[in-house]
Design a protein around this motif. Structure first.
Motif, short mmCIF file in Angstrom:
data_model
loop_
_atom_site.label_atom_id
_atom_site.label_comp_id
_atom_site.label_asym_id
_atom_site.label_seq_id
_atom_site.Cartn_x
_atom_site.Cartn_y
_atom_site.Cartn_z
N GLY A 82 44.95 43.51 21.19
CA GLY A 82 45.86 42.38 21.30
C GLY A 82 46.77 42.48 22.50
N SER A 83 47.56 43.55 22.55
CA SER A 83 48.53 43.74 23.63
C SER A 83 47.91 44.59 24.74
CB SER A 83 49.78 44.43 23.09
OG SER A 83 50.72 44.65 24.11
N VAL A 84 47.64 43.96 25.89
CA VAL A 84 47.07 44.66 27.05
C VAL A 84 47.83 44.24 28.30
CG1 VAL A 84 44.76 44.86 26.05
CG2 VAL A 84 45.35 42.85 27.41
N PRO A 85 47.85 45.10 29.33
CA PRO A 85 48.55 44.74 30.56
C PRO A 85 47.78 43.69 31.36
CG PRO A 85 47.41 46.82 30.85
CD PRO A 85 47.27 46.46 29.39
N PRO A 86 48.44 42.98 32.27
CA PRO A 86 47.75 41.98 33.10
C PRO A 86 46.57 42.55 33.87
CG PRO A 86 50.13 41.75 33.29
CD PRO A 86 49.89 43.02 32.53
N SER A 87 46.67 43.80 34.31
CA SER A 87 45.57 44.40 35.07
C SER A 87 44.30 44.51 34.24
CB SER A 87 45.98 45.79 35.59
OG SER A 87 46.43 46.60 34.52
N TYR A 88 44.45 44.78 32.94
CA TYR A 88 43.29 44.87 32.05
C TYR A 88 42.64 43.50 31.92
CZ TYR A 88 40.55 45.96 27.85
OH TYR A 88 39.53 46.13 26.95
N ARG A 89 43.48 42.47 31.71
CA ARG A 89 42.94 41.10 31.61
C ARG A 89 42.26 40.69 32.91
NH1 ARG A 89 47.87 40.23 28.83
NH2 ARG A 89 48.83 39.35 30.71
N ASP A 90 42.85 41.08 34.04
CA ASP A 90 42.23 40.77 35.34
C ASP A 90 40.86 41.43 35.45
OD1 ASP A 90 44.45 39.30 36.04
OD2 ASP A 90 45.35 40.88 37.28
N GLY A 91 40.79 42.67 35.02
CA GLY A 91 39.51 43.38 35.07
C GLY A 91 38.43 42.68 34.27
N MET A 92 38.80 42.22 33.08
CA MET A 92 37.83 41.51 32.25
C MET A 92 37.38 40.21 32.93
SD MET A 92 37.31 43.40 29.58
CE MET A 92 36.61 42.29 28.36
N THR A 93 38.32 39.51 33.54
CA THR A 93 37.99 38.25 34.23
C THR A 93 37.07 38.51 35.42
OG1 THR A 93 40.09 37.24 33.57
CG2 THR A 93 38.94 36.26 35.43
N TYR A 94 37.42 39.50 36.23
CA TYR A 94 36.58 39.82 37.39
C TYR A 94 35.17 40.21 36.95
CZ TYR A 94 40.54 39.92 40.68
OH TYR A 94 41.61 39.59 41.48
N ARG A 95 35.07 40.99 35.89
CA ARG A 95 33.75 41.46 35.45
C ARG A 95 32.90 40.29 34.95
NH1 ARG A 95 32.67 46.38 31.24
NH2 ARG A 95 33.28 44.81 29.70
N ARG A 96 33.51 39.36 34.22
CA ARG A 96 32.77 38.18 33.76
C ARG A 96 32.24 37.36 34.93
NH1 ARG A 96 36.79 37.97 29.65
NH2 ARG A 96 38.06 36.55 30.94
N LYS A 97 32.99 37.35 36.03
CA LYS A 97 32.60 36.58 37.21
C LYS A 97 31.63 37.35 38.10
CE LYS A 97 36.06 34.58 39.33
NZ LYS A 97 37.44 34.41 39.90
N GLY A 98 31.33 38.59 37.75
CA GLY A 98 30.42 39.39 38.56
C GLY A 98 31.07 40.02 39.77
N GLU A 99 32.39 40.01 39.83
CA GLU A 99 33.13 40.61 40.94
C GLU A 99 33.48 42.05 40.54
OE1 GLU A 99 36.40 37.98 41.76
OE2 GLU A 99 35.08 36.26 42.13
N PHE A 100 32.47 42.91 40.60
CA PHE A 100 32.58 44.24 40.03
C PHE A 100 33.56 45.16 40.75
CE2 PHE A 100 28.06 43.16 38.72
CZ PHE A 100 28.45 42.73 37.45
N ALA A 101 33.60 45.11 42.07
CA ALA A 101 34.52 45.98 42.82
C ALA A 101 35.96 45.67 42.44
CB ALA A 101 34.30 45.81 44.32
N GLU A 102 36.29 44.37 42.35
CA GLU A 102 37.65 43.97 41.98
C GLU A 102 37.94 44.37 40.53
OE1 GLU A 102 35.39 42.14 43.41
OE2 GLU A 102 36.24 41.40 45.30
N ALA A 103 36.93 44.27 39.67
CA ALA A 103 37.10 44.65 38.27
C ALA A 103 37.42 46.13 38.14
CB ALA A 103 35.84 44.31 37.47
N VAL A 104 36.71 46.97 38.91
CA VAL A 104 36.96 48.41 38.87
C VAL A 104 38.39 48.72 39.27
CG1 VAL A 104 36.40 50.63 39.96
CG2 VAL A 104 34.56 49.08 39.24
#
Length: 387
Positions: A82-104
């Motif tokens: 439930g409670s996650v930092p913005p960076s974690y949410r960003d990582g999930m978004t990047y990974r869904r979009k296939g932007e793997f380097a940014e997700a890492v």
């Protein structure tokens, strides 16, 4: 002993899916976590909300509005944070979009953020490792990074429910980077956690047996035929035993285990082939391909082996037919499909018909563009560079 239904649910959701490591602060701000727990008596999965305080290999503790509850880890099939930092949410978004380097990059920030709960830090660490594994499909240099990232999780969160999954990432990354002996050692150690019933607490017996099967392939690639033969046999026996106790109500899980058991059963033929017993290997594979009732996993593994045996005998036209059938129909193993594509390219070059090099380039291009995350990709890249 866990029920067949429970084992199937655990296998389907994967090792430690959306889980994290050991301890979290007693309270967490924001949305609560959701823990999905299997009721073995009813077969239903219940959703429990609260703050996860501990999620280890053996138990999950939850703060539910000031009241603490504890559950056996084997009952928990999934956790949504439930409670996650913005960076974690960003990582999930990047990974869904296939932007793997940014997700890492985003997951690494979350994994090292001191204000982030440790359970989420561990989850972010694993996601960084798994995303690096995906990134390796287009940049093989990332495989070593994936192994290193997973090793950090094992080191920092040794009792986390994510450790089994991280250990698999290490073995797979080593294999894809061409370190077959090291990969075999890592995967065989993981196999040891579940080679017998019951598995080590927190480990999926099915996943451990499948790791043993992959370790056998690594030993074979490293030239350790005797070790490969032993592991093929051990994995086959374990997978067949597991299959016998699985619920009929989960056909997808049963099909996957049956395919793995069938592949393991063909290991003996590949060991013969590696040992130079080409005629014996060909006969071995033909016994399986000649049976209409052979399970898909066994049939496609045998077709691949038959193609490689025919190629070893110089019968490249016949070999191509076997490889083409695997490429056209195989859907259960990307590793096997990629290896068959590589076989098609090698056979084309050996036959030397017309534009053989051009045909080979086409097959190799498919491997590099669509199967970059398989062991065959490294050999395909080397062959492509020589054309």
């Amino acid at each position: 002993m866990k029920s067949p239904l429970h084992r199937c649910l655990r296998a389907a959701l994967g090792l430690g899916l959306a889980s994290a490591a050991l301890l979290a602060p007693a309270t967490a701000q924001g949305r609560p976590d959701t823990v999905y727990r299997l009721n073995e008596r009813t077969g239903k999965v219940l959703a429990i909300t609260g703050t996860v305080l501990e999620n280890s290999l053996t138990k999950v503790r939850i703060d539910r509005s000031g009241k603490e509850s504890s559950y056996d880890a084997s009952e928990v099939v999934q956790i949504d944070w439930g409670s996650v930092p913005p960076s974690y949410r960003d990582g999930m978004t990047y990974r869904r979009k296939g932007e793997f380097a940014e997700a890492v990059d985003a997951f690494r920030v979350a994994a090292t953020d001191a204000s982030t709960r440790e359970v989420v830090q561990a989850d972010a660490r694993l996601k960084a490792a798994e995303t690096l594994l995906q990134l390796g499909a287009t940049d093989s240099g990332q495989y070593q990074e994936a192994a290193t990232e997973a090793e950090k999780l094992v080191s920092d969160f040794g009792e986390s429910s994510l450790v089994p999954r991280a250990r698999y990432v290490i073995g797979r990354a080593l294999r894809l980077s061409g370190q077959d002996a090291a990969a075999a050692e890592a995967l065989e150690a993981l196999y040891g956690e579940g080679s017998t019933e019951p598995a080590t607490p927190g480990y999926s017996r099915r996943a451990c047996l499948e790791a043993g099967l992959e370790a056998a392939w690594c030993h074979l690639a490293a030239g350790e035929t005797l070790k490969a033969r032993e592991l093929f046999g051990g994995a086959k026996g374990g997978l067949e035993l597991l299959l016998g106790g699985m619920a009929e109500a989960d056909p997808a899980a049963r099909q996957a285990v049956e395919a793995a058991a069938g592949e393991a059963a063909q290991g003996e033929g590949f060991c013969m082939l590696a040992g130079g017993q080409v005629d014996q290997a060909l006969s071995f594979f033909e016994r399986t391909t000649g049976r209409a009732d052979s399970p898909a996993g066994a049939r496609f593994a045998a077709l691949l082996g038959r193609g490689e045996a025919l190629a070893a005998k110089g019968r490249h036209r016949d070999a191509q037919l076997c490889f083409a059938e695997v490429v056209s129909l195989e859907h259960s193993s990307r590793d096997r499909a990629a290896r068959a594509l590589l076989g098609l390219a090698q056979s084309s070059l050996a036959l030397g018909d017309g534009d053989a090099a051009g045909a080979a380039r086409q097959w190799l291009k498919v491997v590099s563009e669509s199967y970059g995350d398989t062991p065959a990709a490294r050999q395909a890249s080397e062959l492509q560079g020589n054309l």
